[in-house]
Design an enzyme around this catalytic site. Structure first.
Site: not given
Lengths: 97, 484, 481
Positions: B76, B151, B175
């Site tokens: 990420k 997210s 997330s």
């Protein structure tokens, strides 16, 4: 019910150093009011005698030995800086001192 | 190759069925061919990946290589990677190339894992749909007109589209788990403090925790084995040995006590999602687990608490982005105030700015007690609900997300509706508990997830509970339509 | 109307740790800009703080030294404001739960009276970087080497009533922190900085007047001047019917002018909240007791020891322990010569006069304690007369070396050799026959005074180097024998 007014937004925006134009202020105020209305549900909870919880861990802080572990990496750090000169970071002139 | 799990690929690499360079090239090719559809990567690090793969092959040839040696992974884009742009999904950091790596990135690199690239995400991890990214929205591989969740939407879509066998991710209010549910993956958020936060760009320091997005629980265990560590550089890292999370996977579940919080099955839960969760629970009872209804009476206050504490912490955490030392700086600032205001206003997106302003409000003079202090007190009540529940049960189960993936744009103009996406996931972040989501069915041909919450540091048990479910079901093995 | 001044101080004490409060960067002074600014000090994304144990140890020492409660639990908070020398956009500090609770310091005033100044609390916090305003094409340059250096901020109660008391307190505090070796005390480098809160009220009124805060005073003298100036200003304003505006002021020690600082519009809303990157620091009794045992000697204990061990008077001991460096100098001098009383006299008289005149601190003295000890040794063993000793001292201040070198080079050795002295006495007697006759005819009661004439002649002839006692003895023998 909390209501955030466009004038409040100006103060918040200043504190947060975020520019919000006068046209945007009303919309931003509405959005924040919506969030605050959601948050206002908190007032119904009975929290008498409840200790605030700052952290999920109920442990104590570790302390570090006072030994130098960092080396000079100025070149690497300043290679990604927007404005430097003579090893200093540059900003528009600071007036108030 | 991409139809195999990480565990299977690891064995194949150790056996020498194929090399890490071949495997890495295979995934790089897929990213190049397919990712224009999903937009799951912000940066692809082809050169470094092939170098790391070649190095991994040398270690594999020598024998004794760690389990993850040669396995391609995606990170990420909020984990700092030395020499590789780390954008956090923001224009603010579009030009930011850190000269250091996050501890978990180093841990994986030391173990020989190969970095394919950096995945898309909601800006500064603020969002539940991956629509707030400066790099554009990510598409759900199960339905490209739908969001992948957020997210960690890029990490989830990349694994679901088989562009990587696994990915790192972070979870502040759901997330990891919500995108796992929406993309048909296994997503684990460990106990707060289990994985170092050093080098992970902070959203809300007391809630953020790094974790995994993989196809199976077994893969999660493998990844967590290497990611987790005690890190002296993170004051909130827990000084406790890292277990072998794969060791308990096969343990039978007979006698497992499952709690179903009645608050997680109320109105607002999509009926078909509820049915899928019920069916999953039935699988457990068939395996010899017992089920009881429990109550987490302050559940409905989790979202309000979160939307005070998250913004408050973020308002301070994001003050460092000021255009002075790194990141975006506006052109020709007239004075210092202009430098700050324009750099931040132009560098941050709308949702980030909104949360900074909300947090500033909650901490400002006269509102601190009514908002911040009150939220911290309610946070303790929420934690206490869990502590009480775990006196009766071993794990808590419920839906991960109220409904399957929604259409792109459907909620992006309504922040409060978006916030309610995380209604079942936020409480565990507030309490710091570990939780994971496993695929448990399809609703409208889109995946939904079963959330399993464990007690503090019970990751091994959680993974065991998830793994046993995956021995009985095949939801985790299904591939999105159109993925070859 | 008669006015009463009320003063409270906030003192920033830079701790002499090797590394910063939250990172392993060196705190050494004088490095090239930003070479001691690590990723953490620069607030690079993803970096996290880990507190320095030594900073807590030093804060605990300070707390114990000022008779304060040590908090078993202390909590860091974030104080939010934007400034280019503050990289995170917040200062990590302590507010609700500081490490040092209420305490006090006793000061001694010029008139010999003691006064107790209460300390409200002291907290740990990080220092900011420095803004350099030299011309960088109209820009300001930021050096973050100092960013993150640990400070304790000591906050007093408004217990001081004039500049003298405030300065006495400041000096006492300086003495304490330097004696504890938790601060190098170098005010010119900003190691101690004072913010002075001043208000005035009509004598007898209980309610406090509106106060102003004069910030960042970095010498005792500036502090005294700034207070006196501000008191005068406030009284003028009030007596001419005006009101005092609560504000922050700056005093310029060079121009002797104070001015109001442009008020920061949002300075009143720092949005403090507990730092979520840090946990509460818990100290147990064992830790505090261990620190207590390791504490260097405090000024008051040292004063008592000087009286007991060196036989100094209370006055001398007080003078010599008023400043850490002076007490160290004294002990080093005694070590070199073994003459405590003489060392005390020389330091308080000649050395102090020299330092004052040359505007030097004792640390900058041209004369080292070993050199002064050497001088005193030669005085005590009769090599030097006290008169010549002062010449040697003078030469030392000019950097001419140690006492023996100067004595040798200038030929200043005192003549005690009986043969040489007898020769000189014989000459004087021969050249002053009238005085010799008078002396011999005089009463015993008048003779000592008359002897002085001969001694003077001999001292003159010997250029002061004759040992006066030996000259006396020989003269008496020759004149009376």
């Amino acid at each position: 019910m909390a209501t955030v007014k466009p004038t409040d937004i100006a103060k918040l925006a200043h504190l947060a150093r975020i520019a919000v134009s006068e046209e945007q202020a009303a919309d931003v105020a509405d959005r924040i009011t919506e969030v605050l209305n959601l948050v206002d549900q908190l007032q119904e909870a009975d929290t008498d005698g409840v200790e605030p919880m700052a952290h999920p861990l109920d442990t104590a802080q570790r302390l570090r030995a006072d030994q130098v572990t960092e080396t000079d990496q100025r070149e690497a750090f300043q290679a990604i800086a927007p404005a430097v000169e003579d090893g200093l970071y540059l900003v528009p002139r600071v007036i108030d001192e | 190759m991409h139809d195999q799990t990480m565990a299977q690929l690891a064995q194949a690499l150790q056996r020498g069925d194929f090399s890490s360079v071949e495997l890495t090239r295979h995934y790089l090719d897929r990213i190049q061919r397919l990712d224009s559809t999903y937009n799951s990567f912000i940066t692809v690090t082809e050169t470094q990946a092939l170098q790391q793969a070649a190095e991994a092959d040398r270690r594999l040839a020598q024998g004794d290589a760690p389990a993850l040696c040669g396995i391609p992974l995606a990170h990420k884009d909020l984990f700092c990677t030395d020499g590789v742009r780390t954008s956090c999904g923001s224009k603010m950091l579009d030009n930011f190339v850190p000269p250091y790596s996050a501890t978990l990135v180093n841990n994986l690199q030391t173990a020989g894992a190969v970095m394919l690239g950096k995945t898309n995400m909601d800006e500064f991890a603020m969002g539940s749909s991956n629509e707030t990214s400066y790099y554009g929205p990510v598409k759900n591989p199960w339905a490209v007109d739908c969001v992948p969740g957020g997210s960690s939407g890029g990490s989830a879509a990349a694994v679901a589209a088989r562009l990587t066998p696994g990915a790192t991710a972070s979870d502040t209010g759901g997330s990891i788990r919500q995108p796992a549910a929406l993309c048909g993956l296994t997503g684990l958020k460990p106990t707060y403090g289990r994985v170092s936060r050093w080098g992970m760009i902070a959203f809300a320091s007391s809630l953020d925790q790094a974790g995994t997005l993989t196809r199976t629980a077994e893969d999660s265990a493998l990844l967590l084995n290497t990611m987790a560590s005690f890190d002296p550089k993170d004051s909130t890292s827990v000084d406790q040995p890292v277990e072998d999370y794969t060791a308990q996977l096969s343990q039978p579940l007979r006698g497992l006590k499952i709690g179903l919080p009645k608050e997680y099955f109320g109105p607002g839960l999509h009926p078909e999602t509820a049915a899928a969760v019920d069916a999953a629970v039935k699988v457990y009872t068939d395996l010899g687990a017992s089920v009881q209804e429990i109550s987490l009476p302050h559940s409905h206050l989790a979202v309000p608490v979160y939307y005070v504490i998250g913004p408050a912490e973020c308002s301070a955490n994001l003050s460092r982005f000021d255009g002075v030392r790194y990141g975006y700086r506006c052109d020709d600032p007239a004075d210092l105030m202009d430098l700050y205001q324009r750099s931040r206003s132009e560098g941050f997106g709308e949702e980030v700015k909104r949360r900074i302003l909300v947090g500033t409000y909650a901490l400002s003079a006269g509102f601190y007690d009514a908002y911040y202090s009150k939220a911290q007190k309610v946070r303790r009540l929420i934690q206490q609900d869990f502590i009480d529940a775990f006196k009766q049960v071993d794990v808590i189960m419920g839906p991960t997300s109220p409904s399957p993936a929604f259409a792109l744009g459907a909620k992006s103009q309504d922040p409060v509706a978006m916030y309610l996406e995380d209604i079942y996931t936020i409480a565990t972040n507030l309490a710091g508990l570990p939780a994971l989501s496993v695929p448990c069915g399809l609703v409208d041909n889109k995946p939904v997830g079963l959330q399993i919450i464990g007690n503090y540091f019970a990751e091994a048990r959680l993974l065991n509970v998830a793994h046993q479910f995956q021995q009985e079901t095949d939801f985790h093995a299904r591939t999105a339509p159109g993925i070859d | 109307m008669e006015w009463e001044t009320v003063i409270g101080l906030e003192v920033h004490v830079q701790l002499a740790t090797d590394t910063k409060l939250f990172s392993g960067s060196s705190t050494a002074y004088g490095a090239e800009p930003n070479t001691q600014a690590s990723a953490n000090d620069l607030a690079m994304p993803g970096t996290l703080p880990v507190p320095n144990e030594a900073a807590f140890r030093y804060a605990v020492m300070f707390g114990l030294a000022v008779n304060a409660e040590i908090a078993k639990r202390s909590v860091f908070e974030r104080k939010n404001y934007f400034y280019p020398d503050l990289p995170k956009g917040y200062q990590t500090t302590q507010l609700a739960e500081p490490i040092v609770g209420p305490g006090y310091v006793d000061i001694e005033l010029e008139n010999g009276q003691a006064k107790r100044i209460r300390i409200h609390h002291a907290h740990l916090e990080e220092d900011a970087g420095k803004s350099l305003h030299e011309d960088f094409h109209g820009m300001t340059g930021i050096d973050l080497n100092r960013a993150g250096t640990p400070l304790i901020e000591v906050v007093t109660e408004p217990d001081m009533r004039n500049a003298e008391e405030a300065v006495a307190f400041a000096k006492k505090l300086h003495n304490i922190v330097t004696s504890l070796e938790i601060c190098d005390g170098d005010m010119s480098q900003g190691s101690m900085r004072f913010d002075v809160n001043v208000s005035v009220r009509p004598k007898g009124q209980a309610e406090l007047g509106t106060r102003t805060e004069t910030k960042n005073l970095n010498s005792f003298r500036f502090m005294e001047e700034a207070i006196e100036l501000e008191v005068e200003r406030q009284i003028d304003v009030l007596e001419s019917g005006g009101t005092i505006v609560q504000e922050t002021r700056l005093y310029n020690g060079e121009t002797k002018v104070a001015r109001s600082m442009r008020t920061k519009e949002d300075s009143d809303d720092y949005r403090y909240f507990p730092c979520p990157d840090l946990l509460p620091v818990i100290l147990d009794d064992e830790y505090i007791d261990t620190v207590r045992l390791q504490m260097p000697e405090l000024p008051e204990a040292r004063r008592a020891r000087f009286i007991a061990d060196y036989g100094l008077t209370e006055y001398d001991a007080t003078q010599l322990t008023g400043e850490r460096a002076m007490a160290d100098y004294f002990e080093a001098t005694v070590k070199a010569c073994g003459e405590a009383k003489l060392a005390a006299n020389w330091i308080m008289a000649d050395l102090s006069a020299y330092l004052n005149k040359a505007e030097l601190t004792i640390a900058q003295s041209q004369i080292t304690p070993v050199q002064l000890g050497g001088l005193i040794t030669r005085l005590a063993d009769g090599t030097l007369s006290s008169k010549i000793a002062k010449q040697v001292f003078e030469a030392m201040t000019l950097g001419e070396g140690d006492a023996d070198t100067i004595i040798e080079a200038r030929g200043l050795k005192q003549v005690s050799d009986t043969g040489a002295l007898e020769k000189m006495v014989d000459e004087v007697i021969a050249n002053n026959s009238q005085q010799v006759e008078n002396y011999r005819a005089a009463d015993d009661s008048k003779r000592p005074k008359m002897l002085g004439f001969f001694v003077g002649q001999i001292m003159k002839a010997s250029k002061g180097q004759a040992n006066p006692q030996a000259v006396n003895d020989i003269l008496k023998k020759k004149l009376e024998g």
